[in-house]
Design an enzyme around this catalytic site. Structure first.
Site, PDB file in Angstrom:
ATOM      1  CG  HIS A 147      10.425   1.063  10.259  1.00  0.00           C
ATOM      2  ND1 HIS A 147      10.543  -0.012  10.070  1.00  0.00           N
ATOM      3  CD2 HIS A 147      10.359   1.696  11.513  1.00  0.00           C
ATOM      4  CE1 HIS A 147      11.432  -0.622  11.206  1.00  0.00           C
ATOM      5  NE2 HIS A 147      11.547   0.737  11.823  1.00  0.00           N
ATOM      6  CG  ASP A 355       5.805   1.095   1.023  1.00  0.00           C
ATOM      7  OD1 ASP A 355       5.953   1.324   2.306  1.00  0.00           O
ATOM      8  OD2 ASP A 355       5.105   0.028   0.272  1.00  0.00           O
TER       9      ASP A 355
HETATM   10  P1  ADQ Z   1       4.192  -1.679   6.115  1.00  0.00           P
HETATM   11  O1  ADQ Z   1       3.694  -0.891   5.237  1.00  0.00           O
HETATM   12  O2  ADQ Z   1       3.519  -2.266   7.144  1.00  0.00           O
HETATM   13  O3  ADQ Z   1       5.698  -1.346   6.685  1.00  0.00           O
HETATM   14  P2  ADQ Z   1       6.182  -3.525   4.382  1.00  0.00           P
HETATM   15  O4  ADQ Z   1       7.334  -3.391   4.441  1.00  0.00           O
HETATM   16  O5  ADQ Z   1       5.456  -4.297   3.028  1.00  0.00           O
HETATM   17  O6  ADQ Z   1       5.366  -2.200   4.870  1.00  0.00           O
HETATM   18  O7  ADQ Z   1       5.746  -4.689   4.814  1.00  0.00           O
HETATM   19  C1  ADQ Z   1       4.387  -5.133   5.338  1.00  0.00           C
HETATM   20  C2  ADQ Z   1       5.055  -6.366   6.124  1.00  0.00           C
HETATM   21  O8  ADQ Z   1       3.722  -7.419   6.483  1.00  0.00           O
HETATM   22  C3  ADQ Z   1       5.446  -7.794   5.209  1.00  0.00           C
HETATM   23  O9  ADQ Z   1       6.610  -8.688   6.018  1.00  0.00           O
HETATM   24  C4  ADQ Z   1       4.127  -8.829   4.716  1.00  0.00           C
HETATM   25  O10 ADQ Z   1       4.966 -10.306   4.921  1.00  0.00           O
HETATM   26  C5  ADQ Z   1       3.545  -8.909   6.517  1.00  0.00           C
HETATM   27  N1  ADQ Z   1       2.139  -8.797   5.876  1.00  0.00           N
HETATM   28  C6  ADQ Z   1       1.098  -8.329   4.875  1.00  0.00           C
HETATM   29  N2  ADQ Z   1       0.036  -7.814   4.853  1.00  0.00           N
HETATM   30  C7  ADQ Z   1      -0.025  -9.865   5.560  1.00  0.00           C
HETATM   31  C8  ADQ Z   1      -1.169 -10.523   6.174  1.00  0.00           C
HETATM   32  N3  ADQ Z   1      -2.312 -11.196   5.463  1.00  0.00           N
HETATM   33  N4  ADQ Z   1      -1.038 -11.042   6.630  1.00  0.00           N
HETATM   34  C9  ADQ Z   1       0.175 -11.783   7.663  1.00  0.00           C
HETATM   35  N5  ADQ Z   1       1.313 -10.846   7.334  1.00  0.00           N
HETATM   36  C10 ADQ Z   1       1.292 -10.047   6.287  1.00  0.00           C
HETATM   37  C11 ADQ Z   1       6.512  -0.121   7.419  1.00  0.00           C
HETATM   38  C12 ADQ Z   1       7.202   1.069   6.095  1.00  0.00           C
HETATM   39  C13 ADQ Z   1       7.261   0.118   4.721  1.00  0.00           C
HETATM   40  C14 ADQ Z   1       8.865  -0.125   6.178  1.00  0.00           C
HETATM   41  C15 ADQ Z   1       8.527  -1.456   6.787  1.00  0.00           C
HETATM   42  C16 ADQ Z   1      10.015  -1.936   7.343  1.00  0.00           C
HETATM   43  O11 ADQ Z   1       5.703   1.674   5.444  1.00  0.00           O
HETATM   44  O12 ADQ Z   1       7.961   1.435   3.598  1.00  0.00           O
HETATM   45  O13 ADQ Z   1       9.378  -1.568   4.861  1.00  0.00           O
HETATM   46  O14 ADQ Z   1       7.701  -0.766   7.655  1.00  0.00           O
HETATM   47  O15 ADQ Z   1      10.913  -0.692   7.275  1.00  0.00           O
END
Ligand code: ADQ
Length: 423
Positions: A147, A355
């Site tokens: 990921h 990211d």
């Molecule tokens: P993350 O680093 O966790 O994921 P991201 O892809 O932005 O980053 O996903 C975060 C998720 O958590 C989003 O669906 C968001 O809506 C949710 N979220 C964030 N803040 C929140 C809150 N306060 N309350 C509830 N939900 C919240 C890792 C990798 C990324 C990759 C993903 C998926 O680092 O690059 O996109 O996995 O592969």
């Protein structure tokens, strides 16, 4: 590593959000860590069934947990794979614990496997798992998806024993990465460690085994997000958020609190935006939602303090009796509420230093009203930038460029907003 659990509040993590959708559609067994540590050798996995998904978990031994999780996973691999090479820690004890935990996962998974199963392993915590399964005679097809970014071999070489890591990575039948850049980096590592002859037609060949290497960018369920964003418009929390703006426009950021997400630079960029474009003072509020994560890792404590200081200083400098420029929240919300917040915002700022993909960027676009959409300001160093060409792309360290992009986004005419959104 840790699985989504049916009774737990949703985690703010991309892997869990993405996989839950896939598991609900396809059914299957989701196996991983329970979130608990134990003093004794863990007993057989505990299994709960909800609809078509079975959740099987084991506790992890207290003696290995910190070295495995805070140590090798989040102190070594996470910074290295995000190109924070100088921040990478390394200790042999951490690496040994990482291997032991992966073997433990393999041992507990094997009794649950059926002959026609297909095993799909996720993320950097579990890079040696396929190898551990094969060593124990597992013959079912295995896929692995990373990921986070995969670093070019020039960065990967900083890790002692990086060649073992590359070999473990090639134990599955198929390895998936987020972007073509990650794939090119993995190929650079295969060629360097095993020699150029190990790459044929872009796939890896080692000891008579072929590992297909491919790009499978993770997406979001656009229709579900659109529905959630519309439905939550009338929810209590979204209405309170909206009422609290007092008619002002909203710039939004949503990220796990992580140093890779570029939050300090983002706050500084917002300060520059207010300095350079004072016409927006008291007309725009920046809402940054950043739930705490990995609080047991020191680097996360440091970034938290520095963000609190920066937000406090900027607010102290610009706030009015009736206006706080930056609203900074460390809490979780339901996915639906979050999608409602995204829809209310005119500008989404997603500016990670690096990211793998970044789901929030995609969620922001999906949550918008296509007739009157907001504008996404997106880091070129997020995997999502390779797909979302309609965003305003910025270098996440260039605070001046982010400040200008926020101003351009707020000033953008409807027609251009619609064209970019449709794209
Ligand atoms: P993350 O680093 O966790 O994921 P991201 O892809 O932005 O980053 O996903 C975060 C998720 O958590 C989003 O669906 C968001 O809506 C949710 N979220 C964030 N803040 C929140 C809150 N306060 N309350 C509830 N939900 C919240 C890792 C990798 C990324 C990759 C993903 C998926 O680092 O690059 O996109 O996995 O592969």
């Amino acid at each position: 590593n840790r699985i989504a659990q049916p009774r737990r509040v949703p985690a703010a993590g991309g892997l869990e959000v993405g996989l839950m959708a896939a598991m609900k559609t396809r059914g299957g067994l989701w196996f991983g860590w329970s979130g608990e540590q134990s003093d004794d050798a863990p007993s057989a996995a505990t299994i709960i069934r909800r609809q078509d998904v079975s959740y099987a978990t084991i506790d992890l031994p207290r003696t290995d947990f910190a070295d495995y999780y805070a140590g090798f996973c989040n102190g070594t691999l996470w910074p290295l794979f995000h190109y924070f090479v100088g921040a990478m820690q390394y200790s042999e004890a951490h690496r040994d614990a990482y291997l032991r935990v992966n073997r433990l996962f393999a041992e507990h998974l094997i009794p649950m496997l059926r002959p026609d199963d297909l095993v799909w392993v996720h993320d950097y915590h579990l890079i040696p798992l396929a190898h551990a399964l094969r060593e124990r005679g597992v013959t079912q097809p295995i896929g692995f998806f990373l990921h986070i970014p995969f670093p070019h071999v020039e960065a990967l070489r900083a890790l002692p024993g990086h060649d073992d890591l590359v070999r473990w990575l090639l134990a599955p039948d198929l390895v998936g990465l987020q972007t073509p850049r990650d794939l090119a980096s993995l190929r650079s590592a295969v060629a360097d460690v095993l020699g150029p002859a190990a790459l044929r037609n872009g796939d890896a060949h080692i000891d008579g085994h072929t590992t297909r290497l491919g790009v499978f960018p993770i997406g979001v369920d656009v229709d579900a997000i659109r529905r959630e964003a519309q439905q939550s418009r009338d929810s209590e929390t979204v209405r309170r958020m909206s009422a609290g703006l007092l008619g002002r426009r909203c710039v939004i950021g949503v990220d796990r609190l992580d140093y890779s997400k570029g939050l300090v630079d983002r706050f500084q960029a917002y300060e520059r935006f207010m300095e350079r474009h004072p016409q927006w003072l008291n007309h725009v509020t920046f809402l940054q939602i950043a739930p705490l994560s990995r609080t047991d890792v020191r680097a996360y404590d440091e970034i938290r303090h520095s963000l609190e200081q920066t937000a406090g200083r900027i607010n102290g400098r610009f706030a009015e009796p009736d206006w706080t420029p930056i609203r900074y929240l460390n809490r979780n919300f339901s996915h639906e509420t979050l999608m409602g917040f995204l829809r209310k915002a005119c500008v989404g700022v997603v500016t990670p230093i690096r990211d793998g993909m970044n789901l929030v960027a995609k969620e922001f676009v999906a949550a918008q009203d296509p007739e009157d959409p907001g504008v996404l300001v997106l880091s070129r160093l997020a995997g999502a930038a390779e797909e979302l060409g309609g965003a305003l792309l910025v270098n996440p360290r260039d605070t001046g460029a982010i400040a200008s992009a926020v101003h351009d986004a707020l000033s953008m005419p409807l027609r251009e907003r619609c064209t970019r959104h449709a794209q």
